[in-house]
Design an enzyme around this catalytic site. Structure first.
Site, PDB file in Angstrom:
ATOM      1  N   LYS A  59       0.830  -1.213   0.000  1.00 60.58           N
ATOM      2  CA  LYS A  59       0.000   0.000   0.000  1.00 60.58           C
ATOM      3  C   LYS A  59       0.857   1.252   0.000  1.00 60.58           C
ATOM      4  O   LYS A  59       0.471   2.282  -0.571  1.00 60.58           O
ATOM      5  CB  LYS A  59      -0.957   0.012   1.196  1.00 60.58           C
ATOM      6  CG  LYS A  59      -1.893  -1.178   1.258  1.00 60.58           C
ATOM      7  CD  LYS A  59      -2.570  -1.453  -0.069  1.00 60.58           C
ATOM      8  CE  LYS A  59      -3.177  -2.843  -0.140  1.00 60.58           C
ATOM      9  NZ  LYS A  59      -2.212  -3.934  -0.294  1.00 60.58           N
ATOM     10  N   GLY A 189      -0.561 -14.474 -13.143  1.00 55.15           N
ATOM     11  CA  GLY A 189      -1.650 -14.530 -12.172  1.00 55.15           C
ATOM     12  C   GLY A 189      -2.356 -13.193 -12.083  1.00 55.15           C
ATOM     13  O   GLY A 189      -1.746 -12.188 -11.699  1.00 55.15           O
ATOM     14  N   LEU A 195      -2.381  -7.848  -9.629  1.00 54.83           N
ATOM     15  CA  LEU A 195      -2.917  -6.604 -10.169  1.00 54.83           C
ATOM     16  C   LEU A 195      -2.367  -5.394  -9.429  1.00 54.83           C
ATOM     17  O   LEU A 195      -2.052  -4.361 -10.034  1.00 54.83           O
ATOM     18  CB  LEU A 195      -4.445  -6.616 -10.096  1.00 54.83           C
ATOM     19  CG  LEU A 195      -5.147  -7.677 -10.952  1.00 54.83           C
ATOM     20  CD1 LEU A 195      -6.654  -7.644 -10.707  1.00 54.83           C
ATOM     21  CD2 LEU A 195      -4.844  -7.479 -12.431  1.00 54.83           C
ATOM     22  N   MET A 329      -8.090 -15.626   2.480  1.00 54.28           N
ATOM     23  CA  MET A 329      -6.812 -15.272   3.097  1.00 54.28           C
ATOM     24  C   MET A 329      -6.708 -13.764   3.190  1.00 54.28           C
ATOM     25  O   MET A 329      -6.070 -13.097   2.369  1.00 54.28           O
ATOM     26  CB  MET A 329      -5.664 -15.881   2.294  1.00 54.28           C
ATOM     27  CG  MET A 329      -5.584 -17.393   2.417  1.00 54.28           C
ATOM     28  SD  MET A 329      -4.146 -18.064   1.567  1.00 54.28           S
ATOM     29  CE  MET A 329      -4.220 -19.784   2.105  1.00 54.28           C
ATOM     30  N   HIS A 455     -23.571  15.890   1.511  1.00 55.38           N
ATOM     31  CA  HIS A 455     -23.387  16.351   0.133  1.00 55.38           C
ATOM     32  C   HIS A 455     -22.364  17.478   0.113  1.00 55.38           C
ATOM     33  O   HIS A 455     -22.409  18.361   0.961  1.00 55.38           O
ATOM     34  CB  HIS A 455     -24.713  16.852  -0.430  1.00 55.38           C
ATOM     35  CG  HIS A 455     -24.595  17.463  -1.798  1.00 55.38           C
ATOM     36  ND1 HIS A 455     -24.495  16.700  -2.942  1.00 55.38           N
ATOM     37  CD2 HIS A 455     -24.531  18.771  -2.195  1.00 55.38           C
ATOM     38  CE1 HIS A 455     -24.393  17.501  -3.988  1.00 55.38           C
ATOM     39  NE2 HIS A 455     -24.413  18.769  -3.560  1.00 55.38           N
TER      40      HIS A 455
END
Length: 476
Positions: A59, A189, A195, A329, A455
């Site tokens: 991350k 994969g 990704l 997992m 909003h």
């Protein structure tokens, strides 16, 4: 330095093997419940795969590579002119390492705060309530526990015949620390890890190709329409996809890796060149060295520790949680089980709602989901309705110029009860928490649609999708 314990010391109430998200949370909760607890971790740093070589470092790189990509490709249209942008990969990697070190040290402090002992070493079963521990700083000791919790997590699944050297052919661990941006980066994969890391290196300048055996990316939890939209958005980033493609072999030379593959349907052979190849075909339970056979702990064909609904193994007094046993997992799933198992040991009662475990893919835009997918509901014969709302019709997304994606609700046809939510868009990983709460409390789509949302916010798209699933959206 790890502490040593005499073999004749009083047994612990709880011994946790593994200091990852499931293990350290189980130990902390047990300590909070007044149980004499010890956590044994062989890595030498707490936090498991997640904190050390998984969720947290990835991350950091995803966030910082996104900022770098934005400066290059996005800021000019917002009236911000920046010149002379350069990548300092060394500093970016150091920022990643700093985040990891800070968090792992923080976990160690939490163990101390909750009076949990911590042993750095490799544990193996010497008996149902007894462990031999090879200490990382030398020597060995023996630990006894009335309750032993296996929380040793998972490891990278190997690809038959392909050796990972963490230089040219890497696992997710090696892909987090490449010393330079490869010219050609191939990911084998198309799941979550592939990704995400493919996104990192594409943003930093690599030519990225994802090779996936199945006809869709993202994994089984992602609805087919969301997976297609995700693929399109990643193609805009410049990532190439080879779906329905089977890898036959991977061979490396001095500065190149050659991949031989074939189309699953036609059998046509394909050659792919790369400088670095990421093997990302999944993970498997990590039980090596535990000597489970010594106490007769049953495992299934996939190497998972078999447990009942209270996490008991086939050996009395031994339980298992997290990646080492059943279920997705995910670090947060293991954490929930860590709390539950401590409560089971203390009170005999514990609970995890497995229908309300969210999942996130931290690409850009993010993809998140919780509950049932359309595919699962069709297989189960459940009557359902769907409602969607695109971010292109959301005022905050339009203002931010981040309009890719949508929110999708799946609700029970007769009652409007929320069965699942899928989101692809900005901040999807944060927004999915509202959907998870809705599932946890059995909310209907109308409950959510009649709840006031501030909003202008991205979360209004969530409200509108709920409205669309049983009536009509107001802003689209």
């Amino acid at each position: 330095m790890a502490r040593t314990y005499a073999s004749d010391a009083a047994p612990y109430d709880v011994v946790v093997i593994g200091g990852g998200p499931g293990g350290y949370i189980a130990a902390i909760k047990a300590g909070q419940l007044g149980l004499k607890t010890v956590c044994i971790e062989k890595r030498g740093a707490l936090g498991g795969t997640c904190l050390n070589v998984g969720c947290i470092p990835s991350k950091s790189l995803l966030n910082n590579s996104h900022k770098y990509h934005d400066v290059q490709h996005d800021l000019k249209k917002r009236g911000i002119d920046v010149e002379g942008v350069k990548l300092n990969l060394d500093v970016m990697l150091k920022a990643k390492d700093k985040a990891v070190t800070g968090l792992t040290k923080g976990v160690e402090m939490l163990l101390k705060k909750n009076k949990v002992d911590y042993i750095k070493g490799m544990a193996s079963f010497a008996g149902p309530n007894k462990l031999d521990v090879q200490l990382l700083d030398g020597g060995e000791t023996q630990v006894e526990g009335k309750n032993i919790v296996i929380a040793t997590g998972s490891e990278v699944s190997p690809f038959p015949g392909i050796e990972i050297d963490e230089k040219q052919i890497v696992s997710s661990t090696g892909a987090l620390s490449l010393p330079e941006v490869p010219k050609k980066f191939v990911v084998i994969g198309g799941g979550v890890i592939g990704l995400e890391l493919g996104s990192v290196w594409r943003r930093l300048g690599a030519e990225v190709t994802v090779v996936e055996f199945n006809d869709a990316i993202g994994g089984p939890g992602v609805d087919a329409d969301i997976a297609k939209l995700m693929k399109r958005t990643m193609e805009k980033l410049g990532i190439k996809f080879m779906l329905g493609t089977k890898v036959a072999s991977v061979e490396k030379s001095a500065d190149q890796v050659k991949i031989k593959a074939e189309d699953v349907k036609s059998g046509k052979e394909v050659d792919i060149d790369a400088n670095v190849v990421l093997m990302s075909i999944g993970r498997r339970p990590n039980t090596s060295g535990l000597n489970l056979e010594a106490v007769g702990i049953e495992m299934d064909k996939r190497g998972r520790v078999v447990v009942d609904d209270e996490y008991n193994t086939s050996c009395k007094g031994v339980r298992a949680i997290g990646d080492v046993t059943f279920g997705p997992m995910l670090a947060h799933k293991a954490e929930e089980e860590g709390v539950a198992i401590a409560e089971f040991i203390k009170t005999g009662h514990g609970h995890v709602n497995y229908d309300a475990i969210p999942a996130v893919i931290y690409t850009y835009p993010e993809v998140a989901w919780v509950g049932k997918s359309e595919t699962a509901l069709k297989d189960e014969g459940v009557q359902y309705k769907t409602g969607t709302f695109p971010f292109m019709a959301n005022s905050r997304a339009k203002t931010n110029e981040e309009t890719e994606g949508l929110v999708k609700f799946i609700v029970e046809k007769e009652t409007d009860k929320v069965l699942g939510v899928q989101i692809i868009g900005p901040n999807a990983g944060e927004m999915i928490a509202e959907a998870t709460l809705a599932l946890e409390y059995g909310a209907s789509a109308e409950d959510i649609a009649r709840t006031c949302h501030a909003h202008p916010t991205l979360s209004e798209a969530f409200k509108e999708a709920a409205l669309a699933s049983y009536d009509k959206p107001l802003n689209f």
